[in-house]
Design an enzyme around this catalytic site. Sequence first.
Site, short mmCIF file in Angstrom:
data_model
loop_
_atom_site.label_atom_id
_atom_site.label_comp_id
_atom_site.label_asym_id
_atom_site.label_seq_id
_atom_site.Cartn_x
_atom_site.Cartn_y
_atom_site.Cartn_z
N SER A 70 0.86 -1.18 0.00
CA SER A 70 0.00 0.00 0.00
C SER A 70 0.90 1.24 0.00
CB SER A 70 -0.89 0.01 1.24
OG SER A 70 -0.10 0.30 2.37
N LYS A 71 0.27 2.39 0.00
CA LYS A 71 1.02 3.65 -0.03
C LYS A 71 2.06 3.74 1.07
CE LYS A 71 -1.69 7.05 -2.38
NZ LYS A 71 -2.70 8.04 -2.32
N ARG A 72 1.72 3.16 2.20
CA ARG A 72 2.62 3.16 3.35
C ARG A 72 4.01 2.63 2.98
NH1 ARG A 72 1.82 -0.83 6.88
NH2 ARG A 72 0.24 -1.77 5.58
N HIS A 73 4.06 1.70 2.06
CA HIS A 73 5.34 1.08 1.70
C HIS A 73 6.10 1.88 0.64
CE1 HIS A 73 2.82 -2.40 3.08
NE2 HIS A 73 3.87 -2.49 3.87
N GLY A 74 5.58 3.03 0.33
CA GLY A 74 6.25 3.84 -0.68
C GLY A 74 5.89 3.40 -2.08
#
Length: 488
Positions: free
Chosen positions: A257-261
């Site tokens: 997800s976005k959290r992982h860049g």
Amino acid sequence: MSDTPVRVRFAPSPTGSDAGSLHVGGARTALFNWLFARQTGGAFVLRIEDTDVKRSTIASEDSLMDGLRWLGLDWDEGPDIGGPCGPYRQSERLYLYHETAQALMERGLAYPCFCREEDLEAKRERAMAEGRPPRYDGACARIDPPVAAMRAESEPHSVRFRVPEREVQVPDLLRGEVVFGVEAVGDFILLRPDGMPVYNFACVVDDAAMEITHVLRGEDHLPNSLRQVLLYEALGLPVPVLVHVSMILGADRTKLSKRHGALSIDHYRAQGYPPEALINYLALLGWNPGDGREAMSREELVAAFSLERLVRSPAIFDPDKLDWLAGLKIRQAGPEALLEASRRYLPDETDARRLRMIAAVIDHLRCAADLPEELQLLRGERPELTPEAQRWLENRELLQLVTNLLAQPLYGDGAAAAGLPAGALTADEFTRAVKEAGRDLDLKGKRLFMPLRVALTGVDQGPELAAIAEILGREEVLARLRYSTQEG
Ligand code: GLU
């Protein structure tokens, strides 16, 4: 493998945010299909799955196509260019789904379902509360067909597929036969009351009509493949080769997800990442060439790609590796490729000087968005000195000596050879002055270079110092050295 020409497809649903609908996962699916088509001389088809009318937008469709074009994943048939199996937008193919549903009903393999959504929902909730799988209970499956057909004339209904009571084997190229038990799936909907098909149904009708030979998609589609295999069997159609590629996870092994860049492809595009870096990186998420190679060109990827080397275990998204490849591609492409992007940050320079400045910092770049920070060393004000950097300025004798050496060019004029105006400071002259100062003062390594680096750039790391000196020019180098001598 048979001699039938390969036909693969990328079938996105245009329901993403308008800006940046193509995400890392989708782009990787598209890439694998594209690589396979290009390698085998087959066709790569783009099909837009826009039957979710509420969530599909033209802007998202445009953004998907734009993202694919930027990555250089060109399609041979698609909504914009047509082709022998069009139309390529599902919303324009509704007649096909209706015809097929009708044929299945006539053979008793599907039936109209009059259950209301709220009743179904209540039954689902009850099943869940009692720990049963929320399968359709078959209420409408038992209605006498002539009665059902008559009611269907006037009553709103969906069309449901009659799932046979038996085990189903889903052939997967990477996993062999994946077996699903009788309980795995209940009678499922083919057409909704508004006449729109569900994904699994439209997908099978289209993959068959478009003569798709191989379906490469994420492992999360395995339960869909189960339904699709049942439909192929009911329709008497051959099942394409199914390949479920591994999921992409973040470093913490949760769904990406976005959290992982990991972001939309548009994000990388806006940052000025080279598309070649994305292509190279995405290809390695769930595949490898088997010979340890990582940095590969598009042509090398096309030549090396094979379904057999797809890996079953999940791929871990690693932004650092993407950055490493991006840096590599940037250096391969050379300063010219960044000239256009640099104009924004270097409005008052000539192209020749811009290219020299880019060349000086290119080893430190991952994307064009890194340019302003790196170029900052080469223009205008020096950054504030940190206390650690300040410490290097204590050797005033060295700074003074280099200042003197550079104040009057001692080494002949190499400027013309370096393409610079007569009398200009060259990287070579700077290096020779520093060497001479080092000899005179018996200094080398960091003790020789750090004071000069900090004096010229204000920071203790960065591009090659001689290149910086040449770009700054004699006057600016002398001004910075003199300033630092007073500061130190
Ligand atoms: N529209 C589907 C999706 O975006 C396509 C999946 C498939 O490749 O069959 O997930």
